[in-house]
Scaffold this motif. Structure first.
Motif, mmCIF file in Angstrom:
data_model
loop_
_atom_site.group_PDB
_atom_site.id
_atom_site.type_symbol
_atom_site.label_atom_id
_atom_site.label_comp_id
_atom_site.label_asym_id
_atom_site.label_seq_id
_atom_site.Cartn_x
_atom_site.Cartn_y
_atom_site.Cartn_z
ATOM 1 N N LEU A 19 16.807 24.829 13.287
ATOM 2 C CA LEU A 19 17.054 26.031 14.076
ATOM 3 C C LEU A 19 17.111 25.659 15.549
ATOM 4 C CD1 LEU A 19 17.198 29.184 14.131
ATOM 5 C CD2 LEU A 19 14.704 29.158 14.314
ATOM 6 N N LEU A 20 18.078 26.235 16.260
ATOM 7 C CA LEU A 20 18.234 26.004 17.692
ATOM 8 C C LEU A 20 18.134 27.337 18.414
ATOM 9 C CD1 LEU A 20 18.946 24.117 20.068
ATOM 10 C CD2 LEU A 20 21.348 24.561 19.575
ATOM 11 N N LEU A 21 17.273 27.401 19.428
ATOM 12 C CA LEU A 21 17.072 28.616 20.211
ATOM 13 C C LEU A 21 17.558 28.349 21.635
ATOM 14 C CD1 LEU A 21 13.436 29.420 19.033
ATOM 15 C CD2 LEU A 21 15.567 30.319 18.112
ATOM 16 N N ILE A 22 18.497 29.168 22.103
ATOM 17 C CA ILE A 22 19.074 29.016 23.444
ATOM 18 C C ILE A 22 18.530 30.122 24.342
ATOM 19 C CG2 ILE A 22 21.207 28.910 24.790
ATOM 20 C CD1 ILE A 22 21.034 26.644 22.794
ATOM 21 N N GLU A 23 17.917 29.740 25.447
ATOM 22 C CA GLU A 23 17.363 30.669 26.444
ATOM 23 C C GLU A 23 16.333 31.617 25.831
ATOM 24 O OE1 GLU A 23 17.738 30.644 29.710
ATOM 25 O OE2 GLU A 23 19.341 29.172 29.802
ATOM 26 N N ALA A 80 22.329 25.622 29.923
ATOM 27 C CA ALA A 80 22.931 24.481 30.615
ATOM 28 C C ALA A 80 22.729 23.191 29.831
ATOM 29 C CB ALA A 80 22.339 24.351 32.016
ATOM 30 N N ASP A 81 21.540 23.016 29.259
ATOM 31 C CA ASP A 81 21.284 21.818 28.459
ATOM 32 C C ASP A 81 22.133 21.805 27.188
ATOM 33 O OD1 ASP A 81 19.464 20.901 30.295
ATOM 34 O OD2 ASP A 81 17.702 21.635 29.179
ATOM 35 N N ALA A 104 20.946 34.161 28.344
ATOM 36 C CA ALA A 104 22.003 33.148 28.535
ATOM 37 C C ALA A 104 23.259 33.779 29.105
ATOM 38 C CB ALA A 104 22.322 32.464 27.210
ATOM 39 N N PHE A 105 23.563 35.004 28.721
ATOM 40 C CA PHE A 105 24.777 35.661 29.203
ATOM 41 C C PHE A 105 24.632 36.124 30.648
ATOM 42 C CE2 PHE A 105 24.978 36.048 24.610
ATOM 43 C CZ PHE A 105 26.238 35.521 24.377
ATOM 44 N N SER A 106 23.402 36.309 31.095
ATOM 45 C CA SER A 106 23.210 36.718 32.488
ATOM 46 C C SER A 106 23.068 35.519 33.423
ATOM 47 C CB SER A 106 22.005 37.641 32.613
ATOM 48 O OG SER A 106 20.832 36.984 32.202
ATOM 49 N N THR A 107 22.725 34.349 32.884
ATOM 50 C CA THR A 107 22.575 33.170 33.741
ATOM 51 C C THR A 107 23.853 32.366 33.877
ATOM 52 O OG1 THR A 107 21.797 31.836 31.882
ATOM 53 C CG2 THR A 107 20.122 32.932 33.227
ATOM 54 N N LEU A 108 24.766 32.493 32.934
ATOM 55 C CA LEU A 108 26.006 31.720 32.957
ATOM 56 C C LEU A 108 27.188 32.599 33.364
ATOM 57 C CD1 LEU A 108 25.763 29.714 29.613
ATOM 58 C CD2 LEU A 108 25.421 28.822 31.906
ATOM 59 N N ALA A 109 28.168 31.987 33.987
ATOM 60 C CA ALA A 109 29.434 32.674 34.237
ATOM 61 C C ALA A 109 30.095 32.927 32.882
ATOM 62 C CB ALA A 109 30.327 31.819 35.122
ATOM 63 N N THR A 110 30.982 33.898 32.839
ATOM 64 C CA THR A 110 31.601 34.299 31.576
ATOM 65 C C THR A 110 32.312 33.141 30.890
ATOM 66 O OG1 THR A 110 31.884 36.529 32.429
ATOM 67 C CG2 THR A 110 33.187 35.947 30.511
ATOM 68 N N ASP A 111 33.058 32.338 31.638
ATOM 69 C CA ASP A 111 33.777 31.227 31.004
ATOM 70 C C ASP A 111 32.821 30.154 30.489
ATOM 71 O OD1 ASP A 111 33.163 30.560 33.657
ATOM 72 O OD2 ASP A 111 34.855 29.176 33.822
ATOM 73 N N GLN A 138 32.277 28.954 26.639
ATOM 74 C CA GLN A 138 32.247 27.545 26.234
ATOM 75 C C GLN A 138 31.009 27.246 25.406
ATOM 76 O OE1 GLN A 138 32.504 25.320 29.871
ATOM 77 N NE2 GLN A 138 34.670 25.774 30.165
ATOM 78 N N LEU A 139 29.883 27.838 25.805
ATOM 79 C CA LEU A 139 28.640 27.638 25.052
ATOM 80 C C LEU A 139 28.786 28.158 23.625
ATOM 81 C CD1 LEU A 139 25.596 26.975 24.803
ATOM 82 C CD2 LEU A 139 25.166 29.277 25.667
ATOM 83 N N LEU A 140 29.277 29.382 23.472
ATOM 84 C CA LEU A 140 29.446 29.941 22.133
ATOM 85 C C LEU A 140 30.435 29.129 21.306
ATOM 86 C CD1 LEU A 140 29.475 33.778 22.840
ATOM 87 C CD2 LEU A 140 27.650 32.421 21.812
#
Length: 172
Positions: A24-28, A55-56, A78-85, A89-91
């Motif tokens: 399992l991977l948990l992001i933010e 970011a990692d 994660a959606f509030s810390t990263l720009a939309t593009d 890319q993360l997804l």
């Protein structure tokens, strides 16, 4: 009293218990979300539950195919810390390289998440989680699962394609 975040987290914890991911991977994930999901993952028999920042997750080299995660959960932060593009890319990276199942949570109250409409998620191959629609929470939950991403249509079979036995009989 339960907050909308608690309701969404309980829903995700239940999905983890049902899915029983080995990795399992948990992001933010916040500390409370991490501890609650780690408990649910332990109950489900998860061997590895890793926690990364967005970011990692974007910068680390992807694992080889046998070491993909069974599930990845992207929290609303994660959606509030990263720009939309970058979030897109993360997804895409999670979907294509890192995990078989991706669950994404978007807080519809957040102004920075306004770009994340259902159309954007559908464009990435995600679906709105059907049983999460009834939750009393402003957090929208989307999921991508490679195992049920595309069902095979009934017309896609050899009966409708080339029939070598008829090549000499019919001319177009």
């Amino acid at each position: 009293m339960e907050t909308p975040d608690d309701i969404a987290l309980a829903y995700i914890a239940q999905r983890v218990r049902e899915r029983k991911p080995e990795r399992l991977l948990l992001i933010e994930a916040s500390d409370s979300a991490h501890s609650q999901l780690a408990d649910a993952a332990t109950e489900a028999g998860t061997v590895t539950a890793e926690r990364l920042s967005a970011a990692d997750a974007l910068s680390t080299p992807g694992p080889t195919a046998p070491s993909r995660y069974d599930a990845a959960i992207v929290f609303a932060h994660a959606f509030s810390t990263l720009a939309t593009d970058r979030a897109q890319q993360l997804l895409s990276r999670l979907r294509d390289q890192l995990a078989d199942t991706v669950i994404a949570c978007v807080d519809t109250r957040d102004a920075q998440s306004a770009d994340w409409t259902i159309a954007r998620f559908i464009g990435l191959g995600f679906r709105r989680s059907a049983d999460s629609r009834g939750l009393d929470t402003p957090i929208a939950i989307y999921r991508y699962d490679i195992h049920d991403y595309k069902t095979t249509p009934d017309w896609l079979n050899s009966r409708y394609w080339a029939n070598p036995e008829r090549w000499d009989r019919d001319r177009w």
